[in-house]
Write a protein that holds these residues in place. Structure first.
Motif, PDB file in Angstrom:
ATOM      1  N   VAL A  66     -28.427  46.498 -23.155  1.00 23.78           N
ATOM      2  CA  VAL A  66     -27.229  47.339 -23.219  1.00 23.78           C
ATOM      3  C   VAL A  66     -26.130  46.640 -24.019  1.00 23.78           C
ATOM      4  N   ARG A  67     -25.930  45.358 -23.744  1.00 28.46           N
ATOM      5  CA  ARG A  67     -24.905  44.625 -24.489  1.00 28.46           C
ATOM      6  C   ARG A  67     -25.223  44.615 -25.981  1.00 28.46           C
ATOM      7  N   ASP A  68     -26.473  44.326 -26.330  1.00 30.92           N
ATOM      8  CA  ASP A  68     -26.868  44.287 -27.742  1.00 30.92           C
ATOM      9  C   ASP A  68     -26.712  45.653 -28.404  1.00 30.92           C
ATOM     10  N   ASP A  69     -27.102  46.719 -27.697  1.00 26.31           N
ATOM     11  CA  ASP A  69     -26.961  48.072 -28.247  1.00 26.31           C
ATOM     12  C   ASP A  69     -25.493  48.416 -28.476  1.00 26.31           C
ATOM     13  N   LEU A  70     -24.639  48.089 -27.492  1.00 30.89           N
ATOM     14  CA  LEU A  70     -23.211  48.364 -27.653  1.00 30.89           C
ATOM     15  C   LEU A  70     -22.608  47.555 -28.801  1.00 30.89           C
ATOM     16  N   GLN A  71     -23.029  46.306 -28.938  1.00 28.78           N
ATOM     17  CA  GLN A  71     -22.520  45.496 -30.052  1.00 28.78           C
ATOM     18  C   GLN A  71     -22.922  46.100 -31.391  1.00 28.78           C
ATOM     19  N   THR A  72     -24.124  46.618 -31.470  1.00 31.05           N
ATOM     20  CA  THR A  72     -24.587  47.255 -32.705  1.00 31.05           C
ATOM     21  C   THR A  72     -23.720  48.471 -33.029  1.00 31.05           C
ATOM     22  N   VAL A  73     -23.448  49.287 -32.018  1.00 27.30           N
ATOM     23  CA  VAL A  73     -22.599  50.468 -32.219  1.00 27.30           C
ATOM     24  C   VAL A  73     -21.197  50.049 -32.665  1.00 27.30           C
ATOM     25  N   LEU A  74     -20.661  49.028 -32.034  1.00 32.76           N
ATOM     26  CA  LEU A  74     -19.297  48.605 -32.359  1.00 32.76           C
ATOM     27  C   LEU A  74     -19.175  48.020 -33.764  1.00 32.76           C
ATOM     28  N   ARG A  75     -20.281  47.606 -34.343  1.00 32.34           N
ATOM     29  CA  ARG A  75     -20.250  47.064 -35.713  1.00 32.34           C
ATOM     30  C   ARG A  75     -20.213  48.173 -36.779  1.00 32.34           C
ATOM     31  N   GLU A  76     -20.505  49.389 -36.386  1.00 31.90           N
ATOM     32  CA  GLU A  76     -20.548  50.507 -37.337  1.00 31.90           C
ATOM     33  C   GLU A  76     -19.125  50.932 -37.702  1.00 31.90           C
ATOM     34  N   GLU A  77     -18.757  50.697 -38.935  1.00 32.54           N
ATOM     35  CA  GLU A  77     -17.403  50.987 -39.406  1.00 32.54           C
ATOM     36  C   GLU A  77     -17.075  52.480 -39.330  1.00 32.54           C
ATOM     37  N   TYR A  78     -18.031  53.328 -39.719  1.00 33.16           N
ATOM     38  CA  TYR A  78     -17.740  54.768 -39.717  1.00 33.16           C
ATOM     39  C   TYR A  78     -17.475  55.275 -38.304  1.00 33.16           C
ATOM     40  N   LEU A  79     -18.122  54.672 -37.280  1.00 32.79           N
ATOM     41  CA  LEU A  79     -17.848  55.078 -35.897  1.00 32.79           C
ATOM     42  C   LEU A  79     -16.455  54.642 -35.463  1.00 32.79           C
ATOM     43  N   ARG A  80     -16.037  53.491 -35.925  1.00 35.29           N
ATOM     44  CA  ARG A  80     -14.705  52.986 -35.586  1.00 35.29           C
ATOM     45  C   ARG A  80     -13.637  53.945 -36.115  1.00 35.29           C
ATOM     46  N   GLU A  81     -13.858  54.432 -37.335  1.00 37.96           N
ATOM     47  CA  GLU A  81     -12.887  55.336 -37.944  1.00 37.96           C
ATOM     48  C   GLU A  81     -12.846  56.690 -37.236  1.00 37.96           C
ATOM     49  N   GLU A  82     -13.981  57.153 -36.703  1.00 41.92           N
ATOM     50  CA  GLU A  82     -14.068  58.481 -36.108  1.00 41.92           C
ATOM     51  C   GLU A  82     -13.795  58.487 -34.600  1.00 41.92           C
ATOM     52  N   THR A  83     -13.790  57.305 -33.964  1.00 42.24           N
ATOM     53  CA  THR A  83     -13.669  57.235 -32.505  1.00 42.24           C
ATOM     54  C   THR A  83     -12.229  56.943 -32.115  1.00 42.24           C
ATOM     55  N   PRO A  84     -11.687  57.715 -31.172  1.00 43.89           N
ATOM     56  CA  PRO A  84     -10.313  57.460 -30.717  1.00 43.89           C
ATOM     57  C   PRO A  84     -10.204  56.068 -30.070  1.00 43.89           C
ATOM     58  N   ILE A  85      -9.057  55.455 -30.227  1.00 45.60           N
ATOM     59  CA  ILE A  85      -8.810  54.112 -29.677  1.00 45.60           C
ATOM     60  C   ILE A  85      -8.998  54.102 -28.161  1.00 45.60           C
ATOM     61  N   GLU A  86      -8.707  55.237 -27.502  1.00 50.94           N
ATOM     62  CA  GLU A  86      -8.861  55.330 -26.051  1.00 50.94           C
ATOM     63  C   GLU A  86     -10.319  55.169 -25.628  1.00 50.94           C
ATOM     64  N   VAL A  87     -11.248  55.434 -26.523  1.00 53.12           N
ATOM     65  CA  VAL A  87     -12.671  55.261 -26.254  1.00 53.12           C
ATOM     66  C   VAL A  87     -13.129  53.888 -26.728  1.00 53.12           C
ATOM     67  N   TRP A  88     -12.615  53.464 -27.873  1.00 53.68           N
ATOM     68  CA  TRP A  88     -13.052  52.221 -28.502  1.00 53.68           C
ATOM     69  C   TRP A  88     -12.716  50.990 -27.651  1.00 53.68           C
ATOM     70  N   VAL A  89     -11.496  50.939 -27.132  1.00 54.65           N
ATOM     71  CA  VAL A  89     -11.060  49.763 -26.360  1.00 54.65           C
ATOM     72  C   VAL A  89     -11.922  49.569 -25.103  1.00 54.65           C
TER      73      VAL A  89
END
Length: 170
Positions: free
Chosen positions: A32-55
């Motif tokens: 789970v940690r590795d999968d979440l880290q992979t998702v968090l590395r995706e720049e396009y997801l960072r741009e599309e995801t609200p900060i309230e979800v990202w943090v």
């Protein structure tokens, strides 16, 4: 509390099941940690995801990492490599552990026996002694420091080590 090893491995089924459940849970947490880290590395997801979800996602990854670190620190003994799942040594392993412990107690410097001392005491060949030490280390009963002579540390619960079957001698 003086624990003893069961004569039959099946007598300790609950402990084995708990140990396997812990190993499985740790593997899931790592995934789970590795999968979440992979998702968090995706720049396009960072741009599309609200900060309230990202943090909270970043916080979850940090928390899982901290939990894994604490669990690894609390349980440095890893799962055995040859499929052994009991915490008790075999009778022969118990004799090796007993000799190592007694040697360290009676030696003024508290150092572990040499391979030659183990060979003499047990009447074994060098490869047999080395093989036994490798198995003891893999099962988590001892720790050795590579490249350092006589660097053996007993990490097994002393209550699980049987008495020597023969008189101790250096």
């Amino acid at each position: 509390m003086n624990r003893t090893c069961p004569q039959h491995p099946e007598a300790d089924t609950q402990a084995l099941e708990l140990r396997q459940a812990t190993v499985d849970a740790l593997a899931l947490l790592h995934k789970v940690r590795d999968d979440l880290q992979t998702v968090l590395r995706e720049e396009y997801l960072r741009e599309e995801t609200p900060i309230e979800v990202w943090v909270p996602l970043e916080s979850a990854v940090e928390t899982i990492g901290a939990v894994l670190h604490r669990l690894d620190a609390a349980n440095p003994v890893q799962q055995p490599q040859f499929g052994h799942t009991t915490d008790c040594p075999t009778p022969r392993q118990g004799q090796f552990l007993a000799y190592i412990g007694e040697y360290m107690r009676q030696n003024a410097g508290g150092v572990a026996p040499t391979h030659a001392a183990l060979q003499r005491f047990f009447g074994l060949t060098p490869p047999s002694v080395n093989s036994m030490l490798i198995r003891l280390e893999q099962r988590g009963f001892i720790r050795r420091v590579p490249g350092v002579a006589r660097a053996i540390e007993l990490v097994i619960d002393p209550a699980l080590i049987p008495p020597l079957d023969q008189p101790f001698r250096f």
